[in-house]
Design an enzyme around this catalytic site. Structure first.
Site, PDB file in Angstrom:
ATOM      1  CG  ASP A 237      -2.197   0.287   1.364  1.00 37.05           C
ATOM      2  OD1 ASP A 237      -2.227   1.164   0.100  1.00 37.05           O
ATOM      3  OD2 ASP A 237      -3.191   0.494   2.372  1.00 37.05           O
ATOM      4  CG  HIS A 377      -9.110  -0.319  -4.474  1.00 38.96           C
ATOM      5  ND1 HIS A 377      -9.962   0.212  -3.162  1.00 38.96           N
ATOM      6  CD2 HIS A 377      -7.506   0.250  -3.374  1.00 38.96           C
ATOM      7  CE1 HIS A 377      -9.597   0.985  -2.270  1.00 38.96           C
ATOM      8  NE2 HIS A 377      -8.357   0.710  -2.207  1.00 38.96           N
TER       9      HIS A 377
HETATM   10  C1  HEM Z   1      -9.361  -1.474   4.647  1.00 43.14           C
HETATM   11  C2  HEM Z   1      -9.546  -0.360   3.465  1.00 43.14           C
HETATM   12  C3  HEM Z   1      -8.321  -0.779   1.994  1.00 43.14           C
HETATM   13  C4  HEM Z   1      -7.556  -1.543   1.726  1.00 43.14           C
HETATM   14  C5  HEM Z   1      -7.529  -2.253   2.544  1.00 43.14           C
HETATM   15  C6  HEM Z   1      -7.014  -0.625   0.991  1.00 43.14           C
HETATM   16  C7  HEM Z   1      -5.873  -0.904   0.287  1.00 43.14           C
HETATM   17  C8  HEM Z   1      -4.983   0.002  -1.105  1.00 43.14           C
HETATM   18  C9  HEM Z   1      -4.321  -0.137  -1.687  1.00 43.14           C
HETATM   19  C10 HEM Z   1      -3.408  -2.296  -1.394  1.00 43.14           C
HETATM   20  C11 HEM Z   1      -4.007  -0.137  -2.904  1.00 43.14           C
HETATM   21  C12 HEM Z   1      -3.202  -0.259  -3.293  1.00 43.14           C
HETATM   22  C13 HEM Z   1      -1.506   0.481  -2.938  1.00 43.14           C
HETATM   23  C14 HEM Z   1      -1.428   2.139  -3.958  1.00 43.14           C
HETATM   24  O1  HEM Z   1      -1.928   2.486  -5.069  1.00 43.14           O
HETATM   25  O2  HEM Z   1      -0.944   3.116  -3.289  1.00 43.14           O
HETATM   26  C15 HEM Z   1      -4.679   0.832  -2.979  1.00 43.14           C
HETATM   27  C16 HEM Z   1      -5.037   2.542  -3.830  1.00 43.14           C
HETATM   28  C17 HEM Z   1      -6.069   3.237  -3.289  1.00 43.14           C
HETATM   29  N1  HEM Z   1      -7.016   3.360  -2.279  1.00 43.14           N
HETATM   30 FE1  HEM Z   1      -7.017   2.262  -1.299  1.00 43.14          FE
HETATM   31  N2  HEM Z   1      -8.010   0.674   0.453  1.00 43.14           N
HETATM   32  C18 HEM Z   1      -8.922   0.544   0.766  1.00 43.14           C
HETATM   33  C19 HEM Z   1      -9.822   1.977   1.465  1.00 43.14           C
HETATM   34  C20 HEM Z   1     -10.003   3.163   0.540  1.00 43.14           C
HETATM   35  C21 HEM Z   1     -10.422   4.298   0.100  1.00 43.14           C
HETATM   36  C22 HEM Z   1     -11.838   4.022   1.407  1.00 43.14           C
HETATM   37  C23 HEM Z   1     -10.383   5.121  -0.042  1.00 43.14           C
HETATM   38  C24 HEM Z   1     -11.422   5.965  -0.967  1.00 43.14           C
HETATM   39  C25 HEM Z   1     -12.489   6.338  -0.766  1.00 43.14           C
HETATM   40  C26 HEM Z   1      -9.386   4.315  -0.806  1.00 43.14           C
HETATM   41  C27 HEM Z   1      -9.019   4.862  -1.848  1.00 43.14           C
HETATM   42  C28 HEM Z   1      -7.061   4.961  -2.769  1.00 43.14           C
HETATM   43  C29 HEM Z   1      -6.672   5.520  -4.124  1.00 43.14           C
HETATM   44  C30 HEM Z   1      -6.771   6.868  -3.826  1.00 43.14           C
HETATM   45  C31 HEM Z   1      -6.027   4.270  -3.539  1.00 43.14           C
HETATM   46  C32 HEM Z   1      -4.307   5.274  -4.997  1.00 43.14           C
HETATM   47  C33 HEM Z   1      -5.153   5.060  -6.826  1.00 43.14           C
HETATM   48  C34 HEM Z   1      -4.410   5.360  -7.779  1.00 43.14           C
HETATM   49  O3  HEM Z   1      -3.475   5.963  -7.232  1.00 43.14           O
HETATM   50  O4  HEM Z   1      -4.018   4.150  -8.580  1.00 43.14           O
HETATM   51  N3  HEM Z   1      -9.254   3.334  -0.470  1.00 43.14           N
HETATM   52  N4  HEM Z   1      -5.728   0.867  -1.835  1.00 43.14           N
END
Ligand code: HEM
Ligand SMILES: *[C@@H]1O[C@H](CO)[C@@H](O)[C@H](O)[C@H]1NC(C)=O
Ligand SMILES: *[C@@H]1O[C@H](CO)[C@@H](O)[C@H](O)[C@H]1NC(C)=O
Ligand SMILES: *[C@@H]1O[C@H](CO)[C@@H](O)[C@H](O)[C@H]1NC(C)=O
Ligand SMILES: *[C@@H]1O[C@H](CO)[C@@H](O)[C@H](O)[C@H]1NC(C)=O
Length: 512
Positions: A237, A377
């Site tokens: 992450d 996601h």
């Molecule tokens: C337990 C809940 C969550 C988990 C396990 C999770 C996990 C992850 C993982 C593994 C990544 C990919 C790593 C990265 O690109 O930095 C990621 C990216 C991201 N997550 Fe989450 N996330 C969670 C909740 C959320 C929530 C609630 C939001 C917004 C409503 C969110 C928004 C984002 C965004 C904006 C990215 C980057 C996407 C990109 O720029 O490519 N995440 N998340």
């Protein structure tokens, strides 16, 4: 120390901010520990993440780009991303505004700026401390200004059903508007376990005394060993965060650059009208998101998918399904670049792990989900080429930390969580409705987003909410199969906070 002098000189030259930085308050009870020299910085750059700029790099931005942000006045957690080994969230209620203000005034030297977090390790304190206030917290302190953000004003509990949450899963400390503020305490010190954090918590307790009551506390921490930097489902992450103009000194391939006002209130690109004292603050969306890890593992095994060649074992098919749900493999490698197998070297390389936009020669952006499902996601929360423009206002900085223990063997063998674990999720943005809230409601929860596809993308399968929770495109062989994905992430609380600049704390928040 040399850098400090340059930096202090730079700021006095510009005549902005507080002038003196990094000078410990000789009267502070924390001074004793602050004098102990550190050999490693507070923040850890986990594999695959963007490096932090140095103070000198940021000053050089003035020469090359004509401007840099007053990082000695901006609280330290806002711009740096997910880089904490240990992070404690200490939620409090204000009982006595007058004595709270007096205590906070004396505590200001312990509130850590961005400049301090970028300074050499030996001049950093044992832990950083930030402070943020809910709307009812500011009201309790007699600050009745409209900060220009309606979601902040009403609080997250009032917004929870709009976000798709079930109020029945919200824990009582968060239900309502009783939380007035939160201290964030972050450090890299893992051994002796928690000692720096405990030291700072007792410092808060002794400084603030009965002027506050602890409402809740979350002790979050990076996962152990090779899992450090990975969230509890196992995925690396903190890889993709926007670069911020005036702060980020390098832009990685594929990284979006946002104007500073997308993150900081009052800066160029902030879309709202706000009181001038809010300059260089931000809104923090905090979510306590419980993760059902053994349930996720069992479900991906039960629903394991096949590659077009039919060569995968069940475990490989489960990993493949998980990777398609996120749009990244556990190593962080994007499925858009490596669709069929994980590539840990790619995942760990910040020069290439963001260098994709879902568009490919000879592939239709409106129908081809062979590399990455529309519902994944990272595609739902940052659609890249799926949208015609970069949508910089819908970016935010993610800065959360996992909480809770590793999965025990009995949880794993029973496919059932018996312990609370998940993500102490934090996102910083200048307008809640454009950042976190937009990503959650308009993107993750909206089945027809991204728009103009030949098939319905469906709900985002990790954090998307709605009924039915149908995500499409997960199966590359037959993308028309709709998966009704159980809810593996349960929101159990949260709040919207304002994170003021350090001068706003001294000049406005603690003023009577
Ligand atoms: C337990 C809940 C969550 C988990 C396990 C999770 C996990 C992850 C993982 C593994 C990544 C990919 C790593 C990265 O690109 O930095 C990621 C990216 C991201 N997550 Fe989450 N996330 C969670 C909740 C959320 C929530 C609630 C939001 C917004 C409503 C969110 C928004 C984002 C965004 C904006 C990215 C980057 C996407 C990109 O720029 O490519 N995440 N998340
Ligand atoms: C910033 O740049 C301007 C013009 O290039 C220069 O006059 C000024 O001294 C610089 N400020 C700092 C702090 O380097
Ligand atoms: C510096 O300015 C140039 C031109 O405006 C821009 O393309 C670049 O992204 C900026 N760099 C940073 C690190 O802000
Ligand atoms: C795209 O298709 C054309 C024509 O079939 C072919 O010449 C070209 O090499 C292909 N490009 C890629 C990147 O596959
Ligand atoms: C746990 O899930 C796996 C994968 O679906 C299954 O093979 C196993 O029987 C389940 N165990 C229990 C105790 O339900």
């Amino acid at each position: 120390m040399h850098l400090f002098n340059i930096f202090t000189a730079a700021f006095s030259l510009l005549n902005i901010g507080r002038g003196v930085l990094g000078v410990p308050n000789p009267n502070s009870e924390h001074n004793l520990v602050e004098r102990q020299a550190r050999t490693t910085p507070i923040l850890t750059v986990f594999p695959g993440q963007a490096a932090l700029p140095t103070l000198a790099d940021i000053i050089n931005l003035n020469a090359t780009n004509g401007t840099f942000l007053p990082i000695q006045n901006i609280q330290g957690d806002i711009l740096v991303g997910m880089k904490k080994q240990l992070e404690t969230f200490y939620f409090f209620h204000i009982n006595d505004p007058a004595s709270f203000k007096t205590a906070l005034n004396s505590y200001v030297p312990t509130i850590t700026s961005t400049a301090t977090l970028l300074s050499p390790a030996s001049s950093q304190p044992l832990a950083f401390v930030n402070i943020a206030f809910s709307s009812t917290g500011l009201q309790a302190l007699g600050i009745t200004d409209d900060l220009g953000d309606s979601q902040f004003s009403s609080g997250m509990y009032a917004d929870a059903t709009n976000l798709g949450d079930s109020l029945s899963t919200w824990e009582s400390p968060f239900a309502g508007t009783n939380i007035h503020g939160v201290f964030l305490i972050g450090t890299d010190q893992l051994a002796p376990q928690d000692s720096y954090v405990s030291f700072y918590v007792s410092g808060i307790v002794s400084t603030f005394g009965s002027s506050i009551t602890e409402v809740d506390r979350i002790d979050a921490s990076a996962r152990p060993g090779d899992e450090a930097g990975h969230e509890h489902f196992g995925f690396l992450d903190g890889i993709s965060n926007p670069a911020v103009a005036g702060f980020s000194t390098t832009v990685l391939p594929g990284q979006t650059v946002v104007p500073s006002g997308t993150i900081l209130t009052g800066r160029l690109g902030d879309v709202a009208l706000r009181p001038s004292w809010t300059l260089d603050g931000t809104f923090m969306a905090f979510r306590k998101l419980q993760q059902k890890v053994p349930e996720f593992d069992a479900w991906t095994l039960e629903n394991a998918i096949q590659n077009p060649e039919g060569t995968l074992t069940v475990q490989q098919g489960a990993d493949y399904l998980g990777a398609r749900m996120f749009g990244r493999w556990k190593s962080g490698a994007p499925t858009d670049i490596t669709p069929l197998v994980d590539d840990p070297t790619l995942g760990a390389d910040p020069q290439s792990n963001n260098n994709f936009d879902f568009a490919h020669a000879n592939s239709s952006l409106i129908s081809d989900q062979s590399r990455c499902p529309f519902s994944a996601h990272i595609r739902k929360t940052n659609p890249r080429a799926d949208l015609a423009d970069a949508n910089t206002i819908n970016h935010a900085i993610r800065a959360g930390t996992p909480y809770g223990p590793e999965v025990s063997s009995s949880e794993a063998s029973s496919n059932t969580s018996t312990q609370d674990r998940g993500m102490a999720f934090v996102e910083y943005q200048s307008t809640i409705g454009n950042g976190f809230r937009f990503q959650q409601i308009n993107w993750a929860n909206t089945a027809n987003f991204p728009p103009l596809k030949t098939v319905t993308p469906g709900i985002e399968p990790i954090v998307g909410q709605g009924s039915p929770r149908t995500a499409d495109g997960l199966n590359p062989v037959d993308p028309s199969v709709g998966y009704t994905v159980p809810q593996f992430v349960i929101p159990t609380g949260g709040e919207y906070f304002f994170v003021p600049s350090i001068s706003a704390i001294t000049d406005v928040i603690t003023a009577s």
